[in-house]
Structures are given as C-alpha cells and as structure tokens.
Design a protein around this motif. Structure first.
Motif, PDB file in Angstrom:
ATOM      1  N   GLY A 188       0.837  -1.197   0.000  1.00  0.00           N
ATOM      2  CA  GLY A 188       0.000   0.000   0.000  1.00  0.00           C
ATOM      3  C   GLY A 188       0.870   1.244   0.000  1.00  0.00           C
ATOM      4  O   GLY A 188       1.809   1.385  -0.785  1.00  0.00           O
ATOM      5  N   ALA A 189       0.566   2.159   0.915  1.00  0.00           N
ATOM      6  CA  ALA A 189       1.342   3.396   1.011  1.00  0.00           C
ATOM      7  C   ALA A 189       2.622   3.223   1.804  1.00  0.00           C
ATOM      8  O   ALA A 189       3.442   4.137   1.866  1.00  0.00           O
ATOM      9  CB  ALA A 189       0.476   4.485   1.654  1.00  0.00           C
ATOM     10  N   ILE A 190       2.817   2.083   2.419  1.00  0.00           N
ATOM     11  CA  ILE A 190       4.003   1.856   3.257  1.00  0.00           C
ATOM     12  C   ILE A 190       5.182   1.457   2.378  1.00  0.00           C
ATOM     13  O   ILE A 190       5.106   0.476   1.629  1.00  0.00           O
ATOM     14  CB  ILE A 190       3.723   0.770   4.311  1.00  0.00           C
ATOM     15  CG1 ILE A 190       2.638   1.233   5.285  1.00  0.00           C
ATOM     16  CG2 ILE A 190       4.987   0.430   5.072  1.00  0.00           C
ATOM     17  CD1 ILE A 190       2.269   0.204   6.330  1.00  0.00           C
ATOM     18  N   ASP A 191       6.257   2.223   2.496  1.00  0.00           N
ATOM     19  CA  ASP A 191       7.467   1.895   1.758  1.00  0.00           C
ATOM     20  C   ASP A 191       8.263   0.836   2.508  1.00  0.00           C
ATOM     21  O   ASP A 191       8.453  -0.272   2.016  1.00  0.00           O
ATOM     22  CB  ASP A 191       8.309   3.157   1.555  1.00  0.00           C
ATOM     23  CG  ASP A 191       9.564   2.862   0.745  1.00  0.00           C
ATOM     24  OD1 ASP A 191       9.575   1.859   0.006  1.00  0.00           O
ATOM     25  OD2 ASP A 191      10.539   3.623   0.871  1.00  0.00           O
ATOM     26  N   PRO A 235      -2.547  -8.687  -5.045  1.00  0.00           N
ATOM     27  CA  PRO A 235      -1.484  -7.976  -5.780  1.00  0.00           C
ATOM     28  C   PRO A 235      -1.779  -6.497  -5.956  1.00  0.00           C
ATOM     29  O   PRO A 235      -0.870  -5.706  -6.206  1.00  0.00           O
ATOM     30  CB  PRO A 235      -1.433  -8.705  -7.129  1.00  0.00           C
ATOM     31  CG  PRO A 235      -2.746  -9.395  -7.253  1.00  0.00           C
ATOM     32  CD  PRO A 235      -3.175  -9.737  -5.868  1.00  0.00           C
ATOM     33  N   GLY A 236      -3.055  -6.099  -5.821  1.00  0.00           N
ATOM     34  CA  GLY A 236      -3.385  -4.691  -5.930  1.00  0.00           C
ATOM     35  C   GLY A 236      -2.813  -3.856  -4.806  1.00  0.00           C
ATOM     36  O   GLY A 236      -2.756  -2.626  -4.906  1.00  0.00           O
ATOM     37  N   ARG A 237      -2.406  -4.490  -3.703  1.00  0.00           N
ATOM     38  CA  ARG A 237      -1.808  -3.771  -2.590  1.00  0.00           C
ATOM     39  C   ARG A 237      -0.307  -3.548  -2.772  1.00  0.00           C
ATOM     40  O   ARG A 237       0.322  -2.841  -1.992  1.00  0.00           O
ATOM     41  CB  ARG A 237      -2.017  -4.561  -1.296  1.00  0.00           C
ATOM     42  CG  ARG A 237      -3.471  -4.806  -0.924  1.00  0.00           C
ATOM     43  CD  ARG A 237      -4.102  -3.564  -0.379  1.00  0.00           C
ATOM     44  NE  ARG A 237      -5.395  -3.828   0.225  1.00  0.00           N
ATOM     45  CZ  ARG A 237      -6.165  -2.906   0.793  1.00  0.00           C
ATOM     46  NH1 ARG A 237      -5.754  -1.656   0.812  1.00  0.00           N
ATOM     47  NH2 ARG A 237      -7.336  -3.228   1.319  1.00  0.00           N
ATOM     48  N   VAL A 238       0.289  -4.206  -3.770  1.00  0.00           N
ATOM     49  CA  VAL A 238       1.729  -4.133  -3.961  1.00  0.00           C
ATOM     50  C   VAL A 238       2.093  -2.805  -4.612  1.00  0.00           C
ATOM     51  O   VAL A 238       1.464  -2.368  -5.587  1.00  0.00           O
ATOM     52  CB  VAL A 238       2.224  -5.312  -4.837  1.00  0.00           C
ATOM     53  CG1 VAL A 238       3.727  -5.237  -5.038  1.00  0.00           C
ATOM     54  CG2 VAL A 238       1.830  -6.627  -4.182  1.00  0.00           C
ATOM     55  N   SER A 269       4.312 -10.681  -5.147  1.00  0.00           N
ATOM     56  CA  SER A 269       4.712  -9.913  -6.323  1.00  0.00           C
ATOM     57  C   SER A 269       3.502  -9.213  -6.920  1.00  0.00           C
ATOM     58  O   SER A 269       2.353  -9.542  -6.613  1.00  0.00           O
ATOM     59  CB  SER A 269       5.341 -10.843  -7.370  1.00  0.00           C
ATOM     60  OG  SER A 269       4.354 -11.689  -7.932  1.00  0.00           O
ATOM     61  N   ALA A 270       3.761  -8.263  -7.774  1.00  0.00           N
ATOM     62  CA  ALA A 270       2.670  -7.538  -8.427  1.00  0.00           C
ATOM     63  C   ALA A 270       1.846  -8.448  -9.330  1.00  0.00           C
ATOM     64  O   ALA A 270       0.696  -8.150  -9.648  1.00  0.00           O
ATOM     65  CB  ALA A 270       3.237  -6.370  -9.236  1.00  0.00           C
ATOM     66  N   GLU A 271       2.436  -9.577  -9.742  1.00  0.00           N
ATOM     67  CA  GLU A 271       1.698 -10.542 -10.563  1.00  0.00           C
ATOM     68  C   GLU A 271       0.846 -11.481  -9.721  1.00  0.00           C
ATOM     69  O   GLU A 271       0.123 -12.330 -10.267  1.00  0.00           O
ATOM     70  CB  GLU A 271       2.676 -11.375 -11.403  1.00  0.00           C
ATOM     71  CG  GLU A 271       3.450 -10.579 -12.445  1.00  0.00           C
ATOM     72  CD  GLU A 271       4.586  -9.789 -11.824  1.00  0.00           C
ATOM     73  OE1 GLU A 271       5.041 -10.198 -10.733  1.00  0.00           O
ATOM     74  OE2 GLU A 271       4.992  -8.761 -12.395  1.00  0.00           O
ATOM     75  N   GLY A 272       0.946 -11.379  -8.386  1.00  0.00           N
ATOM     76  CA  GLY A 272       0.133 -12.212  -7.514  1.00  0.00           C
ATOM     77  C   GLY A 272       0.849 -13.435  -6.969  1.00  0.00           C
ATOM     78  O   GLY A 272       0.258 -14.196  -6.209  1.00  0.00           O
TER      79      GLY A 272
END
Length: 599
Positions: free
Chosen positions: A36-39, A77-80, A124-127
């Motif tokens: 999310g917004a956390i780096d 993956p939408g949280r990545v 990963s962004a791909e899930g």
C-alpha cells in the motif's frame, strides 16, 4: 518502544535484534515493505494494548493487512507498490510448551538465535506469493494453520471466526465449561466408534462375495504356511546344512589333517616314520628345555608353553568332535535339500524380494489380521453389529447430554454478551443462540446446529449475527464475546480494525476500557480513529503520510509517540488541530481518566 524505519535490500531478511521487552508471548516485531502506502517500516511491539492512529488515508489499515498477510491471509497484488514486490516479516515469541513449535518443527523450521520464530511472506505484483517459517520456505497453508493458535483478526471486513457456525458452536461449548468439554470429547470418541463400525458392517454386507473370495485366498496361504511350520531363521540354517553335507568328505579331511598337525596320529594307523611331528610334541620338548633352568624369565616362559599345550589339546578335541558329528549320509542330504526347496517355494510366493523366510512369517501375521476383517460369517456380522449398536447408544446418550448443556449455557452466554454490548453503544441489541437438535442425524460435534443470532434494535428479527449486523456492529459483538472469554481464549494476539466505527462519547471510552481489559492477558493491536480508545494504549503508534513528491508516489511512516507527542496526536484526533490548547487539555484529561480506569 520506538518504531523505526529500515531499508533492507530484500525479503525475507533477518529482523534487528532485540525489541521484545517484557513480552513473553506474541509478536515482538513487525516489518512491512512495499505494501500500500508503506514503503519500508519496522514496528517494535510490546505487551498489552497497542493502538495505531493517523489521518484518514494514511495507511493505518495496512498494519492489519500486513498482519493478515503474514499469517496466511489472501495475497492481493493490488496492494503491492509500484516497485513490484511487497513483503511482511514478523518475530514471534512463544513459550516452550506452545503447540506451534511442534508444527513448525514438522515443517522443517528452526528457531532464531534468540529463541524466537521468524515468519515472512512476499507477494509480487503478478500475484505470486511465498511464505517462510523459521528460515524455510513452506506452503502458505502451514502458516495459516499456525495462525489458528496465534492470531484473531476482528475488522470491518474480516469477521470469519464469528460468522462461521462452527466457531459459534465452539464458543458456546467453551462457555459451558470443562465438564461439558469432557463430555464432548467422550461423544467424539463414541461417534468415531459408531461411524467406523457402521461403515465396516456396511462394507462387509455389500461386498460379502468379494470379501469371502479374498478370505479364501488368505486362508489357503495360511494353511500352506502352517503345513510347512517354518521356524524363524530356518532358511539360513538349511543353507548351512546343505553346504556342510555336500562338502562332508572335504571337511572331514581338513579337520583330520589339522588335528594330526596338533596332536599327531592318535589312531596308530601311521608308522613312526610316516607320522609328522605334531605341535604338542614340539611344545613339550621346548617346555622341558626351559623348565630345566632356574632362570625366572625362562621359568615364566615354560609356564606359558604349558598353557599353549592345553589350548592346542582343547582345539584338537573339538576337531575330533566335529569329525564325529559330520554326517555324510546322502539320504540326509536329500532330506535337507527337499526341506529347503519347500521353504524356498514359500518365500517365492509370500515374501517380497530380499525378505527371505522373515517375509513369509510377516505375511502370515498380516494375513491373520486381514482375515479377521474379511470375516462375513453370521457370527462376525452379529459381533460387529453389537459394537455399532453399543457405540450408537453412547452417541445418543452423550449427544442429549451435550445438547442440554449447550441450551443451559446459551442463556447465560447471551446475557453476558448483551451486558457488554450495552456499554458499546448497542444497548438495544439482543444476542441469543439458536440450538436446533437433530438426534437422528448425529454429527462429529454433536446433534445440534448452533447459530448466534442478533437483533440489532427493538422490533428487528433475530438473524444470524453476520447477516443481522453492520461491519461496525459485528466488530463490537466480537469484542463483547472476546471480553466475556478474556483469559480463556488461547490465541495470544488479537487485532481489532476500527471496531469503534460509528461510536462516540461515553461508548468510545467503554470500548477502550474493554480493550485494555483484554490486553491484561493478550497482546492486543487496535486500529482506531477515537482518542477515547487511544488513551488506553500501552504503546501508541502514529501513521504519517508524506506529501506527494511530484512523482506520483507517497510514502507512509509509522512512529511511536510518548509524552507531549502523544498529547498532540490525541488533540489532533479530538479537534483536528494538534496544537489546539483546548484539544491538548482534553487529551491530557483523557489520559488521566484512562490511567485511573486501568488502575
């Protein structure tokens, strides 16, 4: 304890040492990266009540999302973040007798150097998702299984435990007390006996012909083996006998030659000139030569020679006995060979390659057991039916006892939960249990279908709690139940995500008071927007969202606040202005009230 930002190169990676403080069981550290917004932040969590606050949209719920992900929750993956990879890592402190250790060991996990257990999860962004436990990659299901004994999450959209009828039934059973739970355990055992006996009886009746044929095969094999009456190790003994009988002449010649070399021609068949000098004669000559001297060393050596003569004579005697027992009878050889052929045939039919006669005997023992299971005689079926009927009688008796216990406990449980709800801005709510019994269809947990019902306001029908309550109401019902069970729930870590939604005033303070009560025996983490709740915290974490840098990327930091910083955060929650004198005065008053209530 302070929260600190870290910049690891990749996950999973070791957490920093320390940070556990007085915590004996629970989550000592939590690191979240790229979610999310956390780096990238690492939180040090202590014992008691930890609250997470911050502006709307700052990313408070990412703490709960990270915890859920760490303990086997669904990977979204939408949280990545845009960097393409998110990771969560946690350090667990557990007592030596925790069942989690055994499950972790079964998965190949090892404790960390300080005795803690490290969990990690990457997405990963791909899930694609991976889980790690104690330094080992494990299926996500293993971590989710551990979570059942470690973590309970109660949030606006995560009320799984409360919405499942099985969990509602378990809650009622726990409330009914130890004696009820003991009866339930006896019921489970009786139900298993009844189910097993019933299934076996049905199998034997419906497959009578096939089972009878299989029994005939086993019976024939057992009769064949019994007729041969093999003894353990007999195959090896027969092999030795065959070799000895076949080589009898050569063995006799070798033994006679050796005996003559030791003691000479005791039969007198050879003349003095033909007989070779034997060992005993040579030793006797040497002994006499030494014994004639009075030198102490030679005298000792002569005694050693005398001992040697005794040993040689003994070996010669054994050789004579061996020759006397040596059987060169061809008839005996044929008999042994025939017996060996019989045993070899049994081994070929009933043993696995390399097992020998031991495999035949093992097959016979297993066949005896299987034959008893294939018995379809009237007597055997009658015995099995009696076992089934006896177990069913126990099921009926214990099922009725457990059902009565549940009905008795339901009223008291609902009343206590209702009292808690009255202080949580749900005074008009009514909680009840529906216990619907089906004695003709007993299940492994009893004869009842249990449902927790909620009538949210007067005149509303009582409906299943997950259908009759809003998200905030459902969270408060769960909180009320957890308070009723405070100290009894084995889960060490409890997480509440905005259970105070739609609540204010005195009810907000009551929520804080109840959460603090839970935190006496559990590690409790709460995401809240109410200062009345945050004032009860042992550890107060604030989520700050940095301004947009112009590149379209924002980052979230999480820091622990104490003293005046905490007063400023409470003032912001109360009035929207951290520097408001009125807000800060109210914040200090809240802290004093909370401290008095906790004391």
């Amino acid at each position: 304890m302070p929260a600190r930002a870290t910049t690891p190169d990749a996950l999973p990676a070791p957490l920093a040492d320390g940070g556990s403080g007085p915590l004996q069981e629970g989550l000592a550290e939590l690191r979240i990266r790229g979610l999310g917004a956390i780096d990238d932040v690492t939180l040090e969590l202590g014992t008691g009540l930890t609250v997470v606050t911050g502006e709307t949209g700052a990313g408070k719920t990412m703490v709960v999302t990270g915890l859920t992900l760490l303990f086997g929750g669904r990977a979204d993956p939408g949280r990545v973040r845009a960097n393409g990879r998110a990771g969560v890592e946690g350090r667990l402190l557990l007592p030596p007798d925790s069942p989690v250790w055994q499950r972790a060991a079964d998965a190949g996990a090892d404790p960390d150097e300080d005795g803690s257990l490290i969990l990690a999860r990457t997405v990963s962004a791909e899930g694609r998702s991976r889980a790690f436990l104690g330094g080992r990659a494990v299926p996500v299901g293993v971590v989710a299984e551990l979570a059942e004994n470690l973590l309970a999450v109660h949030g606006q959209t995560d009320q799984l435990r409360l919405s499942r009828p099985a969990e509602q039934r378990r809650a009622l059973d726990r409330y009914a007390g130890p004696a009820h739970l003991a009866s339930l355990e006896r019921y489970r055992e009786a139900h298993e006996r009844w189910r097993t006996a019933s299934a076996e009886l049905d199998r034997r009746r419906t497959q009578a012909r096939e089972l009878a044929q299989a029994a005939d095969v086993l019976r024939h094999g057992l009769e064949e083996i019994a007729a041969a009456s093999p003894e353990p190790g007999e195959d090896d003994a027969l092999a030795t006998q065959v070799k000895r009988l076949g080589d009898a002449d050569a063995l006799r010649a070798a033994a006679d030659e050796a005996r003559m070399a030791l003691v000479g021609d005791v039969t007198g068949d050879l003349g003095a000139e033909e007989a070779p000098q034997d060992a005993t004669a040579a030793l006797a000559i040497a002994g006499r030569a030494l014994s004639s001297s009075d030198d102490p060393t030679l005298v000792l050596l002569s005694q050693d020679l005398a001992d040697a003569v005794a040993v040689v004579s003994d070996v010669a005697g054994q050789l004579a006995g061996y020759v006397a027992d040596l059987d060169a009878d061809p008839a005996r050889l044929a008999e042994v060979q025939e017996r060996r052929s019989l045993i070899t045939g049994l081994v070929r039919k009933y043993a696995e390659p390399g097992e020998g006669l031991a495999g035949v005997l093992a097959w016979a023992a297993d066949a005896e057991r299987r034959l008893s299971e294939l018995d379809v005689s009237d007597e055997a079926l009658d015995r099995l039916a009696a076992i089934r009927d006896e177990a069913r009688a126990d099921v009926d008796r214990l099922g009725a006892e457990i059902s009565a216990g549940r009905r008795a406990a339901a009223e008291g449980f609902a009343a206590e939960v209702g009292k808690e709800l009255a202080g949580l801005a749900m005074k008009s709510a009514r909680v009840s249990f529906s216990v619907d019994s089906h004695p003709d269809d007993p299940g492994p947990e009893g004869i009842d279908q249990v449902a927790l019902l909620l009538a949210a306001h007067p005149g509303a029908p009582a409906r299943p709690v997950h259908k009759g309550a809003s998200g905030g109401e459902l969270s408060r019902v769960m909180l009320a139940i957890e308070v009723v069970f405070a100290g009894a729930d084995p889960v060490p870590v409890m997480v509440f995500d905005e259970v105070d939604a739609g609540v204010g005033g005195q009810a907000a303070g009551e929520i804080g008071r109840r959460l603090a009560r839970l935190a006496r025996r559990h590690q409790v983490v709460v995401v809240t927007h109410l200062a009345q709740v945050a004032a009860f915290a042992d550890t107060h974490l604030v989520v700050d969202k940095s301004p947009d840098t112009g590149a379209g990327v924002t980052a979230t930091d999480i820091r622990a606040v104490e003293g005046e910083d905490r007063v400023r955060e409470l003032a912001r929650m109360l009035s929207g202005l951290a520097d408001s004198d009125t807000g800060q005065a109210h914040a200090r008053e809240l802290l004093v009230v909370a401290a008095d209530a906790r004391a």
